[in-house]
Design a protein around this motif. Structure first.
Motif, PDB file in Angstrom:
ATOM      1  N   MET A   1       0.824  -1.175   0.000  1.00 56.28           N
ATOM      2  CA  MET A   1       0.000   0.000   0.000  1.00 56.28           C
ATOM      3  C   MET A   1       0.866   1.235   0.000  1.00 56.28           C
ATOM      4  SD  MET A   1      -2.639  -1.208   2.877  1.00 56.28           S
ATOM      5  CE  MET A   1      -2.950  -2.931   3.008  1.00 56.28           C
ATOM      6  N   LYS A   2       0.555   2.187  -0.841  1.00 59.21           N
ATOM      7  CA  LYS A   2       1.438   3.322  -0.987  1.00 59.21           C
ATOM      8  C   LYS A   2       1.137   4.417   0.013  1.00 59.21           C
ATOM      9  CE  LYS A   2      -1.203   5.677  -4.504  1.00 59.21           C
ATOM     10  NZ  LYS A   2      -1.084   6.918  -5.179  1.00 59.21           N
ATOM     11  N   LYS A   3      -0.028   4.378   0.669  1.00 56.46           N
ATOM     12  CA  LYS A   3      -0.377   5.385   1.655  1.00 56.46           C
ATOM     13  C   LYS A   3      -1.031   4.692   2.840  1.00 56.46           C
ATOM     14  CE  LYS A   3      -1.188   8.887  -1.903  1.00 56.46           C
ATOM     15  NZ  LYS A   3      -2.168   9.759  -2.547  1.00 56.46           N
ATOM     16  N   ILE A   4      -1.410   5.484   3.854  1.00 59.11           N
ATOM     17  CA  ILE A   4      -2.143   4.904   4.975  1.00 59.11           C
ATOM     18  C   ILE A   4      -3.554   4.624   4.486  1.00 59.11           C
ATOM     19  CG2 ILE A   4      -2.971   5.277   7.316  1.00 59.11           C
ATOM     20  CD1 ILE A   4      -0.631   7.133   7.744  1.00 59.11           C
ATOM     21  N   THR A   5      -3.851   3.391   4.214  1.00 57.17           N
ATOM     22  CA  THR A   5      -5.130   3.018   3.632  1.00 57.17           C
ATOM     23  C   THR A   5      -6.163   2.797   4.724  1.00 57.17           C
ATOM     24  OG1 THR A   5      -4.598   0.702   3.760  1.00 57.17           O
ATOM     25  CG2 THR A   5      -3.936   1.856   1.755  1.00 57.17           C
ATOM     26  N   LEU A   6      -7.390   2.507   4.284  1.00 57.77           N
ATOM     27  CA  LEU A   6      -8.456   2.207   5.226  1.00 57.77           C
ATOM     28  C   LEU A   6      -8.053   1.080   6.143  1.00 57.77           C
ATOM     29  CD1 LEU A   6     -11.380   2.482   6.239  1.00 57.77           C
ATOM     30  CD2 LEU A   6     -12.064   0.929   4.399  1.00 57.77           C
ATOM     31  N   LEU A   7      -7.381   0.063   5.598  1.00 58.26           N
ATOM     32  CA  LEU A   7      -6.976  -1.069   6.429  1.00 58.26           C
ATOM     33  C   LEU A   7      -6.039  -0.612   7.534  1.00 58.26           C
ATOM     34  CD1 LEU A   7      -6.873  -4.036   7.108  1.00 58.26           C
ATOM     35  CD2 LEU A   7      -5.122  -4.348   5.365  1.00 58.26           C
ATOM     36  N   LEU A   8      -5.052   0.212   7.201  1.00 53.84           N
ATOM     37  CA  LEU A   8      -4.135   0.688   8.232  1.00 53.84           C
ATOM     38  C   LEU A   8      -4.867   1.527   9.262  1.00 53.84           C
ATOM     39  CD1 LEU A   8      -0.863   1.644   6.321  1.00 53.84           C
ATOM     40  CD2 LEU A   8      -1.185  -0.173   7.977  1.00 53.84           C
ATOM     41  N   LEU A   9      -5.821   2.334   8.821  1.00 52.03           N
ATOM     42  CA  LEU A   9      -6.568   3.144   9.771  1.00 52.03           C
ATOM     43  C   LEU A   9      -7.411   2.291  10.702  1.00 52.03           C
ATOM     44  CD1 LEU A   9      -7.701   6.037   7.396  1.00 52.03           C
ATOM     45  CD2 LEU A   9      -5.969   6.151   9.205  1.00 52.03           C
ATOM     46  N   LEU A  10      -8.032   1.257  10.133  1.00 56.02           N
ATOM     47  CA  LEU A  10      -8.809   0.349  10.972  1.00 56.02           C
ATOM     48  C   LEU A  10      -7.932  -0.343  11.994  1.00 56.02           C
ATOM     49  CD1 LEU A  10     -11.128  -1.302   8.284  1.00 56.02           C
ATOM     50  CD2 LEU A  10     -11.846   0.222  10.141  1.00 56.02           C
ATOM     51  N   ILE A  11      -6.774  -0.803  11.532  1.00 53.66           N
ATOM     52  CA  ILE A  11      -5.876  -1.510  12.437  1.00 53.66           C
ATOM     53  C   ILE A  11      -5.316  -0.563  13.483  1.00 53.66           C
ATOM     54  CG2 ILE A  11      -3.647  -2.702  12.558  1.00 53.66           C
ATOM     55  CD1 ILE A  11      -4.389  -4.038   9.916  1.00 53.66           C
ATOM     56  N   LEU A 235      15.969   0.354   3.501  1.00 55.18           N
ATOM     57  CA  LEU A 235      14.882   1.170   4.031  1.00 55.18           C
ATOM     58  C   LEU A 235      13.682   1.130   3.085  1.00 55.18           C
ATOM     59  CD1 LEU A 235      13.763   3.039   6.157  1.00 55.18           C
ATOM     60  CD2 LEU A 235      14.978   4.944   5.080  1.00 55.18           C
ATOM     61  N   LYS A 236      13.930   1.192   1.773  1.00 58.48           N
ATOM     62  CA  LYS A 236      12.834   1.087   0.808  1.00 58.48           C
ATOM     63  C   LYS A 236      12.165  -0.285   0.872  1.00 58.48           C
ATOM     64  CE  LYS A 236      14.293   4.445  -2.700  1.00 58.48           C
ATOM     65  NZ  LYS A 236      14.663   4.626  -4.123  1.00 58.48           N
ATOM     66  N   ILE A 237      12.991  -1.324   0.985  1.00 62.00           N
ATOM     67  CA  ILE A 237      12.427  -2.673   1.078  1.00 62.00           C
ATOM     68  C   ILE A 237      11.531  -2.792   2.301  1.00 62.00           C
ATOM     69  CG2 ILE A 237      12.998  -5.100   1.529  1.00 62.00           C
ATOM     70  CD1 ILE A 237      15.502  -4.687  -0.220  1.00 62.00           C
ATOM     71  N   LEU A 238      12.022  -2.353   3.446  1.00 61.24           N
ATOM     72  CA  LEU A 238      11.278  -2.545   4.693  1.00 61.24           C
ATOM     73  C   LEU A 238      10.025  -1.681   4.743  1.00 61.24           C
ATOM     74  CD1 LEU A 238      14.257  -2.768   7.215  1.00 61.24           C
ATOM     75  CD2 LEU A 238      12.901  -4.643   6.272  1.00 61.24           C
ATOM     76  N   ILE A 239      10.093  -0.455   4.247  1.00 60.74           N
ATOM     77  CA  ILE A 239       8.884   0.379   4.230  1.00 60.74           C
ATOM     78  C   ILE A 239       7.846  -0.221   3.281  1.00 60.74           C
ATOM     79  CG2 ILE A 239       7.956   2.619   3.506  1.00 60.74           C
ATOM     80  CD1 ILE A 239      10.454   3.921   4.654  1.00 60.74           C
ATOM     81  N   THR A 240       8.295  -0.723   2.133  1.00 56.28           N
ATOM     82  CA  THR A 240       7.364  -1.362   1.197  1.00 56.28           C
ATOM     83  C   THR A 240       6.705  -2.571   1.858  1.00 56.28           C
ATOM     84  OG1 THR A 240       8.659  -0.617  -0.709  1.00 56.28           O
ATOM     85  CG2 THR A 240       7.142  -2.453  -1.060  1.00 56.28           C
ATOM     86  N   TRP A 241       7.487  -3.405   2.524  1.00 53.16           N
ATOM     87  CA  TRP A 241       6.919  -4.571   3.206  1.00 53.16           C
ATOM     88  C   TRP A 241       5.969  -4.159   4.324  1.00 53.16           C
ATOM     89  CZ3 TRP A 241      11.574  -8.497   3.882  1.00 53.16           C
ATOM     90  CH2 TRP A 241      11.986  -8.913   2.608  1.00 53.16           C
ATOM     91  N   HIS A 242       6.334  -3.131   5.062  1.00 52.89           N
ATOM     92  CA  HIS A 242       5.476  -2.617   6.132  1.00 52.89           C
ATOM     93  C   HIS A 242       4.117  -2.200   5.580  1.00 52.89           C
ATOM     94  CE1 HIS A 242       4.182  -0.120   9.516  1.00 52.89           C
ATOM     95  NE2 HIS A 242       4.136   0.937   8.713  1.00 52.89           N
ATOM     96  N   ASN A 243       4.115  -1.568   4.404  1.00 53.57           N
ATOM     97  CA  ASN A 243       2.863  -1.119   3.808  1.00 53.57           C
ATOM     98  C   ASN A 243       2.093  -2.254   3.141  1.00 53.57           C
ATOM     99  OD1 ASN A 243       3.184   1.553   4.581  1.00 53.57           O
ATOM    100  ND2 ASN A 243       4.299   2.109   2.731  1.00 53.57           N
ATOM    101  N   GLN A 244       2.806  -3.179   2.521  1.00 57.19           N
ATOM    102  CA  GLN A 244       2.135  -4.285   1.821  1.00 57.19           C
ATOM    103  C   GLN A 244       1.522  -5.295   2.789  1.00 57.19           C
ATOM    104  OE1 GLN A 244       5.073  -6.020  -0.771  1.00 57.19           O
ATOM    105  NE2 GLN A 244       4.795  -4.497  -2.374  1.00 57.19           N
TER     106      GLN A 244
END
Length: 371
Positions: A1-11, A235-244
């Motif tokens: 996910m490229k931004k804070i999505t609904l799923l992240l907000l719910l969680i 850092l790019k790898i880990l942020i991408t994984w954090h969002n995905q």
């Protein structure tokens, strides 16, 4: 996910309900100021319980499989199969390593940030911290060795659950490194990313000395600074994984159990948004990278009334994953074959899902509803 999505907000909302009142009251800054504030918060109250006590902690329900087979086996990120039967299981503390030569022989304690990275400076409490020390199969632990985590397109070794060892895919969000890395399953990539974010925050004051006093290959994950801490590629790898792979109920349960055990928490589980508040420029760059894929992709019908959706895109997709709201992967298609730029996905049960699309280092997530 490229931004804070609904799923992240719910969680995030769900996580907040589990946090002791006022725990993050001092976390008021942004950027590296926020990171240091979090470091002070999670250092205060942290009581090192020692290395041997981890075995007992791993018997806690939070470290057991209550999400997949729900059989109370040890939840091992290196052997769990989220979409089918596990290749093997561990139930008893008597199955600790020990000598081992094959997968399934025994389990031991895996340092997500390898112990060899920091043991020339200090052992405790890093060696004993369950926020980055996980129970895993001993054979796979040895295979991972001290390698960084990354993306593997051409594996030299593949484990029974599909984790991979091989050269890092030097393209897209993982560009900039081509040496050997270890890639876990998508289901656990976010867990690993948040473990490493915890480590570079909790042990911020020691990151420079760790880096300067080791030659171990996992050093390549870091940049030798206290503030940024992580090298550009990783850092790019880990942020991408954090969002995905967003925070899941299993991580929330583990966070609460470790808080009861040693008195501190992983702030990136409680507040996933802290990652992009600290490393904001990298998050912004990753979002820009995903713009083209976002603009050229559509999913229809949505909602769907017959368990089928169509994905239409002019991009060359590397992978399609369908995830439940809890982050469990229920379908995955690698290198999908699109006909007239469209692919159909069928047999989806009724529910609310996220579709993760990956193409040449870009990734987007779309919400779908099956009625």
């Amino acid at each position: 996910m490229k931004k804070i999505t609904l799923l992240l907000l719910l969680i995030s909302t769900f996580c907040f309900a589990q946090i002791p009142a006022g725990y993050y009251n001092t976390a008021t800054g942004t950027g590296y100021t926020l990171k240091t504030q979090l470091k002070n918060r999670i250092t205060n109250g942290h009581v090192d319980q020692g290395y041997g006590s981890l075995w007992n902690l791993y018997t806690n329900t939070a470290f057991r499989d209550t999400n997949y087979e729900n059989d109370n086996s040890l939840l091992d990120i290196y052997s769990e199969n989220p979409t089918g039967p596990d290749p093997y299981n561990y139930f008893s503390t008597s199955q600790q390593c020990g000598s081992y030569s094959n997968e399934g022989d025994c389990y031991n304690r895996e340092h997500i940030v390898p112990q060899a990275f920091f043991d020339n400076v200090a052992i405790d409490p890093m060696k004993n911290d369950p926020f980055h020390v996980a129970p895993v199969d001993g054979k796979v632990n040895g295979l991972r060795d001290n390698y960084p985590y990354g993306r593997v397109n051409s594996p030299t070794n593949t484990t029974a659950n599909g984790s991979k060892l091989g050269p890092n895919y030097n393209s897209g969000y993982s560009a900039g490194y081509s040496n050997t890395v270890f890639e876990p399953l998508d289901e656990f990539k976010g867990d690993i990313a948040r473990s490493i974010f915890y480590f570079v925050t909790r042990y911020e004051d020691s990151m420079v000395s760790f880096y300067n006093n080791t030659t171990v290959i996992s050093k390549n994950m870091f940049d030798g600074t206290a503030n940024n801490a992580l090298s550009p590629t990783f850092l790019k790898i880990l942020i991408t994984w954090h969002n995905q792979d967003p925070v899941s109920p299993k991580e929330i349960a583990r966070n609460n159990a470790i808080y009861n055990y040693q008195g501190n928490r992983n702030p990136y589980i409680d507040h996933p948004e802290y990652v992009c508040q600290i490393w904001s420029s990298v998050c912004a760059a990753l979002s820009t990278d995903n713009f083209e894929l976002e603009e050229t992709t559509s999913i229809y019908p949505n909602p769907s009334n017959d368990g089928r959706i169509n994905i239409s895109t002019t991009a060359e997709l590397n992978q399609i994953s369908v995830l439940t709201i809890n982050g469990q992967v229920i379908q995955k298609i690698t290198n999908p074959n699109l006909i007239d730029n469209t692919i159909e996905i069928s047999n989806l049960p009724k529910g609310f899902y996220f579709v993760l699309l990956e193409a040449n280092g870009q990734n987007i997530t779309k919400k779908i509803i099956i009625n």
